[in-house]
Design a protein around this motif. Structure first.
Motif, mmCIF file in Angstrom:
data_model
loop_
_atom_site.group_PDB
_atom_site.id
_atom_site.type_symbol
_atom_site.label_atom_id
_atom_site.label_comp_id
_atom_site.label_asym_id
_atom_site.label_seq_id
_atom_site.Cartn_x
_atom_site.Cartn_y
_atom_site.Cartn_z
ATOM 1 N N ASP A 15 0.849 -1.185 0.000
ATOM 2 C CA ASP A 15 0.000 0.000 0.000
ATOM 3 C C ASP A 15 0.885 1.235 0.000
ATOM 4 O O ASP A 15 1.975 1.236 0.585
ATOM 5 C CB ASP A 15 -0.906 0.023 1.237
ATOM 6 N N ALA A 16 0.422 2.281 -0.670
ATOM 7 C CA ALA A 16 1.192 3.522 -0.734
ATOM 8 C C ALA A 16 0.247 4.688 -0.946
ATOM 9 O O ALA A 16 -0.878 4.519 -1.421
ATOM 10 C CB ALA A 16 2.205 3.458 -1.870
ATOM 11 N N SER A 17 0.716 5.859 -0.628
ATOM 12 C CA SER A 17 -0.042 7.081 -0.858
ATOM 13 C C SER A 17 -0.162 7.331 -2.362
ATOM 14 O O SER A 17 0.790 7.110 -3.111
ATOM 15 C CB SER A 17 0.685 8.247 -0.183
ATOM 16 N N ALA A 18 -1.312 7.815 -2.776
ATOM 17 C CA ALA A 18 -1.565 8.050 -4.204
ATOM 18 C C ALA A 18 -0.640 9.105 -4.802
ATOM 19 O O ALA A 18 -0.389 9.106 -6.002
ATOM 20 C CB ALA A 18 -3.019 8.441 -4.418
ATOM 21 N N ASP A 19 -0.112 10.005 -3.984
ATOM 22 C CA ASP A 19 0.743 11.065 -4.515
ATOM 23 C C ASP A 19 2.236 10.809 -4.292
ATOM 24 O O ASP A 19 3.069 11.683 -4.512
ATOM 25 C CB ASP A 19 0.352 12.416 -3.910
ATOM 26 N N MET A 20 2.589 9.598 -3.918
ATOM 27 C CA MET A 20 3.992 9.262 -3.641
ATOM 28 C C MET A 20 4.800 9.153 -4.926
ATOM 29 O O MET A 20 4.300 8.721 -5.950
ATOM 30 C CB MET A 20 4.036 7.933 -2.884
ATOM 31 N N VAL A 21 6.069 9.561 -4.841
ATOM 32 C CA VAL A 21 6.986 9.358 -5.969
ATOM 33 C C VAL A 21 7.761 8.068 -5.727
ATOM 34 O O VAL A 21 7.897 7.594 -4.595
ATOM 35 C CB VAL A 21 7.954 10.548 -6.185
ATOM 36 N N LEU A 22 8.270 7.503 -6.802
ATOM 37 C CA LEU A 22 8.951 6.224 -6.741
ATOM 38 C C LEU A 22 10.132 6.242 -5.773
ATOM 39 O O LEU A 22 10.350 5.285 -5.035
ATOM 40 C CB LEU A 22 9.403 5.809 -8.150
ATOM 41 N N LEU A 23 10.902 7.306 -5.734
ATOM 42 C CA LEU A 23 12.062 7.405 -4.847
ATOM 43 C C LEU A 23 11.670 7.117 -3.405
ATOM 44 O O LEU A 23 12.315 6.312 -2.724
ATOM 45 C CB LEU A 23 12.693 8.795 -4.952
ATOM 46 N N ASP A 24 10.627 7.746 -2.907
ATOM 47 C CA ASP A 24 10.220 7.561 -1.514
ATOM 48 C C ASP A 24 9.765 6.124 -1.257
ATOM 49 O O ASP A 24 10.074 5.543 -0.216
ATOM 50 C CB ASP A 24 9.106 8.543 -1.153
ATOM 51 N N PHE A 25 9.051 5.546 -2.200
ATOM 52 C CA PHE A 25 8.592 4.169 -2.081
ATOM 53 C C PHE A 25 9.791 3.219 -2.003
ATOM 54 O O PHE A 25 9.828 2.310 -1.169
ATOM 55 C CB PHE A 25 7.695 3.815 -3.272
ATOM 56 N N LEU A 26 10.770 3.433 -2.867
ATOM 57 C CA LEU A 26 11.947 2.557 -2.891
ATOM 58 C C LEU A 26 12.730 2.641 -1.588
ATOM 59 O O LEU A 26 13.168 1.621 -1.047
ATOM 60 C CB LEU A 26 12.838 2.895 -4.079
ATOM 61 N N ARG A 27 12.892 3.832 -1.070
ATOM 62 C CA ARG A 27 13.619 3.985 0.194
ATOM 63 C C ARG A 27 12.842 3.342 1.342
ATOM 64 O O ARG A 27 13.451 2.756 2.243
ATOM 65 C CB ARG A 27 13.948 5.445 0.455
ATOM 66 N N GLU A 28 11.517 3.418 1.302
ATOM 67 C CA GLU A 28 10.709 2.740 2.317
ATOM 68 C C GLU A 28 10.893 1.226 2.252
ATOM 69 O O GLU A 28 10.658 0.531 3.233
ATOM 70 C CB GLU A 28 9.228 3.075 2.150
ATOM 71 N N HIS A 29 11.285 0.731 1.079
ATOM 72 C CA HIS A 29 11.505 -0.702 0.898
ATOM 73 C C HIS A 29 12.994 -1.051 0.865
ATOM 74 O O HIS A 29 13.426 -1.974 0.183
ATOM 75 C CB HIS A 29 10.747 -1.200 -0.348
ATOM 76 N N GLU A 30 13.783 -0.271 1.612
ATOM 77 C CA GLU A 30 15.199 -0.530 1.888
ATOM 78 C C GLU A 30 16.115 -0.480 0.676
ATOM 79 O O GLU A 30 17.155 -1.143 0.646
ATOM 80 C CB GLU A 30 15.361 -1.840 2.661
ATOM 81 N N CYS A 31 15.758 0.305 -0.309
ATOM 82 C CA CYS A 31 16.634 0.540 -1.460
ATOM 83 C C CYS A 31 17.331 1.878 -1.215
ATOM 84 O O CYS A 31 16.961 2.918 -1.765
ATOM 85 C CB CYS A 31 15.829 0.550 -2.763
ATOM 86 N N TYR A 32 18.349 1.837 -0.365
ATOM 87 C CA TYR A 32 19.006 3.072 0.077
ATOM 88 C C TYR A 32 20.036 3.613 -0.905
ATOM 89 O O TYR A 32 20.571 4.696 -0.702
ATOM 90 C CB TYR A 32 19.622 2.863 1.453
ATOM 91 N N SER A 33 20.297 2.884 -1.978
ATOM 92 C CA SER A 33 21.193 3.422 -3.011
ATOM 93 C C SER A 33 20.513 4.566 -3.759
ATOM 94 O O SER A 33 21.185 5.409 -4.343
ATOM 95 C CB SER A 33 21.574 2.329 -4.008
ATOM 96 N N VAL A 34 19.197 4.594 -3.741
ATOM 97 C CA VAL A 34 18.426 5.628 -4.442
ATOM 98 C C VAL A 34 18.428 6.867 -3.555
ATOM 99 O O VAL A 34 17.884 6.853 -2.457
ATOM 100 C CB VAL A 34 16.982 5.149 -4.722
ATOM 101 N N LYS A 35 19.067 7.918 -4.060
ATOM 102 C CA LYS A 35 19.281 9.110 -3.228
ATOM 103 C C LYS A 35 18.517 10.317 -3.753
ATOM 104 O O LYS A 35 18.281 10.459 -4.943
ATOM 105 C CB LYS A 35 20.769 9.447 -3.179
ATOM 106 N N ARG A 36 18.177 11.176 -2.825
ATOM 107 C CA ARG A 36 17.529 12.442 -3.157
ATOM 108 C C ARG A 36 18.615 13.511 -3.199
ATOM 109 O O ARG A 36 19.345 13.694 -2.245
ATOM 110 C CB ARG A 36 16.489 12.785 -2.098
ATOM 111 N N GLY A 37 18.705 14.179 -4.353
ATOM 112 C CA GLY A 37 19.702 15.227 -4.478
ATOM 113 C C GLY A 37 19.065 16.583 -4.725
ATOM 114 O O GLY A 37 19.243 17.515 -3.967
#
Length: 153
Positions: A15-37
């Motif tokens: 489940d995820a928020s309808a307005d979420m971007v992929l980056l935030d979803f991936l980090r929530e699922h322990e994909c910490y290589s994906v960084k916000r710059g």
């Protein structure tokens, strides 16, 4: 909203928020290589592969990834380690903050081009920002990696 995708080769439903971007979803699922710059699709730090094409996950609506295959650096550890050796040999690895997005783009480029020219390489990687290097070492590493991959075929 319910999201289904294949993340790094494994099925994922969440489940995820309808307005979420992929980056935030991936980090929530322990994909910490994906960084916000930058959050403006200008730096390339958040690059991931969606159905094997590089995208900037900071501006990619999560809903668009529904039903697709998403790959982060966590799913490409062997390839990343292999290319990382070329980067280190050329002195192109400095602080490493930009490396995950940069490596994702290089690996995508290897799959898209057989023998890219310098101009094609630079154009393909134009969205990757690095504050530490002058890109010359990175370009040398890419060329040597491409030659190595070509010799493997």
């Amino acid at each position: 909203m319910r999201i289904k995708m294949n993340l790094n080769g494994k099925p994922l439903e969440s489940d995820a928020s309808a307005d979420m971007v992929l980056l935030d979803f991936l980090r929530e699922h322990e994909c910490y290589s994906v960084k916000r710059g930058c959050e403006t699709s200008n730096c390339g730090l958040c690059t991931v592969l969606v159905d094997d094409k590089p995208i900037l996950s900071c501006s990619y609506p999560l809903a668009r990834a529904n039903g697709k295959s998403v790959t982060t650096l966590e799913g490409l550890q062997d390839e990343a380690k292999e290319f990382g050796g070329f980067m280190a040999d050329e002195g192109a690895e400095q602080c490493g903050f930009c490396s995950p997005g940069f490596i994702m783009n290089v690996l995508a480029m290897v799959n898209e081009f057989e023998n890219p020219t310098d101009s094609e390489i630079l154009n393909f990687l134009s969205g990757n920002m690095c504050r530490c290097t002058g890109y010359e070492g990175q370009l040398r590493a890419i060329k040597k990696y491409l030659a190595f991959k070509g010799a493997e075929k």
